[in-house]
Design an enzyme around this catalytic site. Structure first.
Site, PDB file in Angstrom:
ATOM      1  N   LYS A  80      -5.388   1.887   2.063  1.00  0.00           N
ATOM      2  CA  LYS A  80      -6.596   1.214   2.558  1.00  0.00           C
ATOM      3  C   LYS A  80      -7.047   1.774   3.915  1.00  0.00           C
ATOM      4  CE  LYS A  80      -7.174  -1.601  -0.922  1.00  0.00           C
ATOM      5  NZ  LYS A  80      -8.340  -1.492  -1.830  1.00  0.00           N
ATOM      6  N   TYR A  98       0.202   0.256   0.324  1.00  0.00           N
ATOM      7  CA  TYR A  98      -1.084  -0.435   0.257  1.00  0.00           C
ATOM      8  C   TYR A  98      -1.880  -0.202   1.542  1.00  0.00           C
ATOM      9  CZ  TYR A  98      -4.488  -4.154  -0.586  1.00  0.00           C
ATOM     10  OH  TYR A  98      -5.654  -4.868  -0.782  1.00  0.00           O
TER      11      TYR A  98
END
Length: 255
Positions: A166, A162
Site C-alpha cells: 500500500k 500489506y
C-alpha cells in the site's frame, strides 16, 4: 446497504466506470455510488451470484455489467480493461479497489505470502492502470482512483507485506499522476481507515477493542464513507486534483 446519497445524482452522467473487487464491501458501495451519480458501472470479482446482485442494483440506476475475473490469473488481468471497454464502448473511470492481506510477523512470513500480496495489491493495479491510462491518454481524459489504506502512510506489527504494497501504491499513484496529468488523466489514491468489511472483522471484533480510543469520530467506518470520495475524485469537480492521497479514517491519524 444504505441508499446512495442524493448529492451524487447526475455528476457522472454518460460515463463508464470499472471497479475491481466490487461484489461486496467497499467495492460494492463504490459501484453503487458511481451508478447513483449517473455512470454505467462494470463490476469485477469472483462469484457470479454476488456480481449479479450488484448489477441488479446498478440496473435501477444508470446500468451495469459483471465481468467475472480472477485477478490472480495473468491472462484475466490482461483482458479486463479491453473487455470492460467492449461492454459499453468506452471507459472513463478505473477504480483499483481489490486487495488482499496474508500477513504474519516478518520473521515468520513465508516468501510465498509476501509475493502473493505484493503481486495482487501492487502489480495488478499497475497493469490495469497502465492499460486504462493508455486508453484515457488517447482520448485526452480519464480518472484512476486507487484504494490504498492508512497503511499506505503508517504501519503496524503483522502488516509487513500489506503495508509495503500500500505504501508502494502511493508511489505508483504519484508517478502516474506526474506522467499523465498533461494528457488529461488524473490519478489519485484514497486511504481508508478501519471500515466494517469481511476483511477487517477480526480487528473490530477483538475482545477489548476500544472504538473511542482508536476513532475520534466514535465509530468504525462503513463502506459508504469511502464511496462518496471516489465519486468526487472521478468527477469534473476534481479536475485540478492530481497525485493526492485522501485519508478517510474518522480522525484516527490526526491523533
Amino acid at each position: 446497504m444504505t441508499d446512495p446519497k442524493p448529492v451524487f445524482a447526475s455528476t457522472l452522467a454518460g460515463r463508464v466506470a470499472l471497479v475491481t473487487g466490487a461484489t461486496r464491501g467497499i467495492g460494492r458501495a463504490i459501484a453503487v455510488a458511481l451508478g447513483a451519480a449517473g455512470a454505467k458501472v462494470i463490476v469485477t470479482g469472483r462469484g457470479a451470484a454476488n456480481g449479479a446482485a450488484v448489477v441488479e442494483e446498478l440496473e435501477k440506476l444508470a446500468g451495469g455489467a459483471f465481468i467475472e475475473a480472477d485477478l490472480f490469473d495473468d491472462n484475466a488481468v490482461g483482458k479486463l480493461v479491453p473487455d470492460a471497454i467492449a461492454r459499453f464502448g468506452d471507459l472513463d473511470i478505473l477504480v483499483n479497489n481489490a486487495g488482499i492481506d496474508a500477513d504474519t510477523l516478518i520473521l515468520d512470513m513465508p516468501l510465498e505470502n509476501w509475493r502473493k500480496v505484493i503481486r495482487f495489491n501492487l502489480e495488478v493495479p499497475f497493469r490495469l492502470s497502465q492499460a486504462a491510462a493508455r486508453h484515457f491518454a488517447g482520448r485526452g481524459k480519464g480518472a484512476i482512483v486507487n484504494i490504498g489504506s492508512i497503511y499506505s502512510l503508517v504501519s503496524a506489527a503483522e502488516a509487513g507485506s500489506y503495508a509495503a504494497s500500500k505504501h508502494a501504491l502511493v508511489g505508483l499513484t504519484k508517478t502516474m499522476a506526474i506522467e499523465l496529468a498533461g494528457q488529461g488523466v488524473r490519478v489519485n489514491l484514497i486511504a481508508p481507515g478501519l471500515i466494517q468489511t469481511d476483511m477487517t472483522q477480526s480487528i473490530w471484533n477483538k475482545p477489548g477493542f476500544d472504538i473511542k480510543s482508536r476513532m475520534p469520530v466514535g465509530r468504525i467506518g462503513v463502506p459508504e464513507d469511502i464511496a462518496g470520495a471516489v465519486v468526487f475524485l472521478a468527477s469534473d469537480a476534481a479536475d485540478f486534483i492530481h497525485g493526492q492521497v485522501l485519508t478517510i479514517d474518522g480522525g484516527r491519524l490526526a491523533r
